[in-house]
Design an enzyme around this catalytic site. Structure first.
Site, mmCIF file in Angstrom:
data_model
loop_
_atom_site.group_PDB
_atom_site.id
_atom_site.type_symbol
_atom_site.label_atom_id
_atom_site.label_comp_id
_atom_site.label_asym_id
_atom_site.label_seq_id
_atom_site.Cartn_x
_atom_site.Cartn_y
_atom_site.Cartn_z
ATOM 1 N N GLY A 104 17.757 77.727 69.327
ATOM 2 C CA GLY A 104 16.741 78.188 70.260
ATOM 3 C C GLY A 104 17.042 79.608 70.724
ATOM 4 N N GLU A 105 16.477 79.939 71.853
ATOM 5 C CA GLU A 105 16.561 81.302 72.391
ATOM 6 C C GLU A 105 18.007 81.847 72.424
ATOM 7 O OE1 GLU A 105 15.976 80.989 76.489
ATOM 8 O OE2 GLU A 105 16.168 83.146 76.824
ATOM 9 N N GLY A 106 18.948 81.036 72.945
ATOM 10 C CA GLY A 106 20.337 81.494 73.089
ATOM 11 C C GLY A 106 20.984 81.742 71.738
ATOM 12 N N ILE A 128 12.584 71.726 71.456
ATOM 13 C CA ILE A 128 11.460 70.863 71.844
ATOM 14 C C ILE A 128 10.545 71.605 72.815
ATOM 15 C CG2 ILE A 128 12.764 68.728 71.496
ATOM 16 C CD1 ILE A 128 12.863 68.488 74.604
ATOM 17 N N ASP A 129 11.075 72.649 73.467
ATOM 18 C CA ASP A 129 10.280 73.370 74.479
ATOM 19 C C ASP A 129 9.156 74.219 73.877
ATOM 20 O OD1 ASP A 129 12.001 72.283 76.290
ATOM 21 O OD2 ASP A 129 12.985 74.145 76.874
ATOM 22 N N GLY A 172 11.206 71.157 79.815
ATOM 23 C CA GLY A 172 10.450 72.411 79.853
ATOM 24 C C GLY A 172 11.124 73.292 80.881
ATOM 25 N N ARG A 269 6.204 56.502 92.563
ATOM 26 C CA ARG A 269 7.422 56.213 91.802
ATOM 27 C C ARG A 269 7.706 57.365 90.831
ATOM 28 N NH1 ARG A 269 7.923 52.442 94.926
ATOM 29 N NH2 ARG A 269 8.343 50.268 94.381
ATOM 30 N N GLN A 277 13.394 62.545 75.238
ATOM 31 C CA GLN A 277 12.435 63.386 74.500
ATOM 32 C C GLN A 277 13.087 64.131 73.348
ATOM 33 O OE1 GLN A 277 9.927 65.514 77.829
ATOM 34 N NE2 GLN A 277 11.872 64.768 78.592
HETATM 35 O O1 F6P Z 1 16.019 73.863 75.644
HETATM 36 C C1 F6P Z 1 15.731 72.553 75.360
HETATM 37 C C2 F6P Z 1 16.058 71.675 76.513
HETATM 38 O O2 F6P Z 1 15.724 70.393 76.107
HETATM 39 C C3 F6P Z 1 15.389 72.059 77.832
HETATM 40 O O3 F6P Z 1 14.079 71.596 77.949
HETATM 41 C C4 F6P Z 1 16.307 71.460 78.834
HETATM 42 O O4 F6P Z 1 16.243 72.120 80.062
HETATM 43 C C5 F6P Z 1 17.642 71.647 78.216
HETATM 44 O O5 F6P Z 1 17.442 71.663 76.830
HETATM 45 C C6 F6P Z 1 18.617 70.577 78.628
HETATM 46 O O6 F6P Z 1 19.802 70.778 77.982
HETATM 47 P P1 F6P Z 1 21.158 69.953 78.160
HETATM 48 O O7 F6P Z 1 21.367 69.250 76.866
HETATM 49 O O8 F6P Z 1 22.187 70.974 78.419
HETATM 50 O O9 F6P Z 1 20.952 68.983 79.276
#
Ligand code: F6P
Length: 345
Positions: A104-106, A128-129, A172, A269, A277
């Site tokens: 992903g981005e990083g 997934i984002d 997200g 709730r 996800q």
């Molecule tokens: O970047 C994808 C993602 O699923 C984000 O939606 C979420 O904030 C993050 O990864 C959660 O990552 P971790 O596995 O560090 O809990």
């Protein structure tokens, strides 16, 4: 020409990662006769020289397997050395001609920096984002939306039976693609996304309107984990950072639900879908997109398109400069958000 290629998966895992690796390995070996080094746990495996040789049998039966057989991490070699020399030493030690980084981005930003310093690198966008710039879609998104929609469908029947408000938190971090899609697909009463700070008073007004005027006494509110209230409208707990300096998200739904219950009196709730996800079998769409990305990535290596990322554009796979892909996150389009809003109470 036969080449020796390193492959790695970085960042959070995502359904479809194995399908990309499988496609790289299949086409790499069968078509080009390449040698493939699968590095463990993202860039960490490169630095620590932890790898396995990938062949077709290693990747058998992984097309529909969630997670990543290579393991993954958010390790960033630049955090330990501004020149990330350990990466280049490993590349040299193993006589690698190129590296394919799936992330992903990083991970892609790190890949771009390494390319800038001379690494022959190709990126494959994963998350997934669905927030990577330029590509219309990242694999994993369709699976996440399918899981979230299924959850909303299930929550709707129990909400209806008890006249409750259900607040469903989806992933997200910076953008609300999953929330917006699942909200539309699941018929949410309201959807809250990071791009549009919400006013809790307005959310409660919507719920009351639906319950008092619409004759429907249950609601589903979808909240992206990164959704934020408009400043000064609602209290939120201070942010907590993880070991990589990222804000640890998850839990905004509890604050939203608390406010809804106290302001409306409706029984409310919470369900936080979290990592459900991200796990499990990718959808058919994601398997196909992953396979197309994998094939395009190995072709990009042989075309020496260093510093590029494979991307989906008008249903065609293209290569685009990594530098452009990571320049800006892709947010929910105004057109899609306007459509989603049409269905809010
Ligand atoms: O970047 C994808 C993602 O699923 C984000 O939606 C979420 O904030 C993050 O990864 C959660 O990552 P971790 O596995 O560090 O809990």
């Amino acid at each position: 020409m036969q080449v020796r290629i390193g492959v790695l998966t970085g960042g959070g895992d995502c359904p479809g990662l194995n399908a990309v690796i499988r496609a790289v390995v299949r086409k790499g070996i069968r078509h080009y006769g390449d040698e493939l080094y699968g590095f463990h746990d993202g860039w960490k495996g490169v630095v620590e020289n932890s790898y396995e040789l990938l062949d077709i049998s290693r990747m058998q039966y992984t097309l529909n397997l969630g997670g990543t057989v290579l393991g993954t991490s958010r390790y960033n070699p630049f955090k330990y050395d501004p020149e990330a020399r350990a990466v280049f030493e490993s590349v040299e030690r193993n006589s690698l001609d190129a590296v394919i980084a799936i992330g992903g981005e990083g991970t892609l930003s790190c890949t771009m920096e390494l390319h800038r310093r001379g690494l022959n690198a190709i990126g494959v966008p994963k998350t997934i984002d669905n927030d990577i710039g330029i590509t219309e879609r990242t694999f994993g998104f369709d699976t996440a939306v399918t899981i979230a929609t299924d959850a909303i469908d299930r929550l709707r029947t129990t909400a209806e039976s008890h006249n409750r408000v259900m607040v469903v938190e989806v992933m997200g971090r910076h953008v609300g693609h999953i929330a917006t899609w699942a909200g539309i697909a699941g018929g949410a009463t309201r959807t809250l996304i990071p791009e549009e700070p919400f006013d809790i008073d307005d959310v409660c007004r919507s719920l009351k309107k639906r319950h008092e005027e619409g004759g429907r006494f249950f609601s589903v509110v979808v909240v992206a984990e990164g959704a934020k209230p408009q400043p000064g409208t609602m209290e939120v707990p201070p942010e907590v950072l993880d070991e990589f300096g990222h804000v640890r998200l998850g839990g905004i739904a509890y604050q939203v639900a608390g406010e809804i219950e106290s302001r409306t009196g409706y029984e409310t709730r919470v369900t936080v879908l979290g990592h459900t996800q991200r796990g499990g079998t990718p959808t058919a769409y994601d398997r196909v997109l992953s396979t197309r990305f994998g094939v395009a990535a190995i072709d990009a290596v042989h075309a020496e398109k260093w510093g590029s990322m494979v991307a989906l554009s008008h249903d065609r796979i293209e290569t685009v400069p990594l530098v452009d892909a990571v320049a800006e996150l892709k947010t929910v389009s105004p057109e899609l958000w306007a459509t989603a809003k049409q269905f809010f109470a």
